[in-house]
Design an enzyme around this catalytic site. Structure first.
Site: not given
Ligand code: DX5
Ligand code: ZN
Length: 224
Positions: A6, A31, A33, A35, A68, A70, A139, A144, A146, A181-182, A203-204
């Site tokens: 991500s 991926h 994201d 929002m 994704h 959102m 999820m 919202g 990373g 994811d997450g 992601g991070s």
């Protein structure tokens, strides 16, 4: 288990380089994201079809792109993302009224359809559509941003989907993929692999100031 990055924690002024680093490290799936400043609880805005179109042009046709969504209005604006060049649109079941219609619309444009559910949403919101879906995303943080902490209590939901998908495949049905994811990092990668996850969004754990993309990916792959 495949890893997909991500790009949320990337410096957006360096996105081209981030993509290049990911691809040269062996990544084949990215991926994205989206929002809209409204749907997620912290009202974040990330990016939309314009940037996705530039990303598609940059990475070329062979990298698999998912978005994704959102957003509040996926049923109205899903086609913008198909036009921007994604291979798979993943929509939140909490934000969509007519799930079957959206899946059919995506398939009619040759785009794969995925459904995602929040940590507090029950698997029963997706299970009736499993045979039509190309992917289910669980999820493991509240969507919202990373860098949040992984929720290990998602295990039972993941295992429920794994069992349902395996029996669907065994009876000749669609090979629906299972994604998470997450909060995925090198220290929990083996755990989610043991749950039967096909694709993990990171992601991070990949894009951070602690190491290069390649080093961070190797650190995860060593655990698998
Ligand atoms: C959360 C997004 C994620 C997330 C992943 O709302 O859907 O894709 O940013 O980032 P990490 O791996 O840092 O939790
Ligand atoms: Zn995501």
């Amino acid at each position: 288990m495949e890893i997909t990055p991500s790009i949320l924690t990337a410096n957006f002024c360096e996105l081209g380089k981030v993509m290049d680093d990911a691809i040269s490290a062996g990544i084949q799936w990215i991926h994205l994201d989206v929002m809209d400043g409204n749907w997620v609880v912290n009202k974040t805005i990330t990016f939309g079809p314009g940037l996705i179109k530039s990303i598609r042009q940059h990475v070329g046709p062979d990298i698999f792109l998912d978005c994704h969504l959102m957003v509040t209005n996926a049923e109205e604006n899903w086609e913008q993302y198909v036009d921007a060049g994604v291979d798979l649109v993943i929509f939140h079941v909490e934000a969509v009224d007519n799930i079957s219609k959206l899946i059919k619309n995506l398939h009619s444009r040759g785009c794969q359809a995925g459904a995602v559910l929040n940590p507090d949403t029950s698997s029963s919101s997706i299970l009736p559509y499993l045979a039509e879906l190309d992917l289910v995303l669980v999820m493991s943080v509240v969507p919202g941003k990373g860098g949040q902490s992984f929720m290990p209590e998602m295990e039972s939901k993941v295992c429920e989907f794994r069992t349902a998908i395996d029996s669907q495949i065994a009876s000749g049905g669609r090979s629906t993929k299972l994604m998470i994811d997450g909060g995925i990092k090198h220290h929990n990668a083996a755990l989610i692999k043991s749950w039967g996850i096909d694709i993990a969004v990171v992601g991070s754990g990949l894009i951070n100031n602690n190491g290069t993309f390649k080093e961070n990916l190797e650190k995860i792959n060593l655990m698998l």
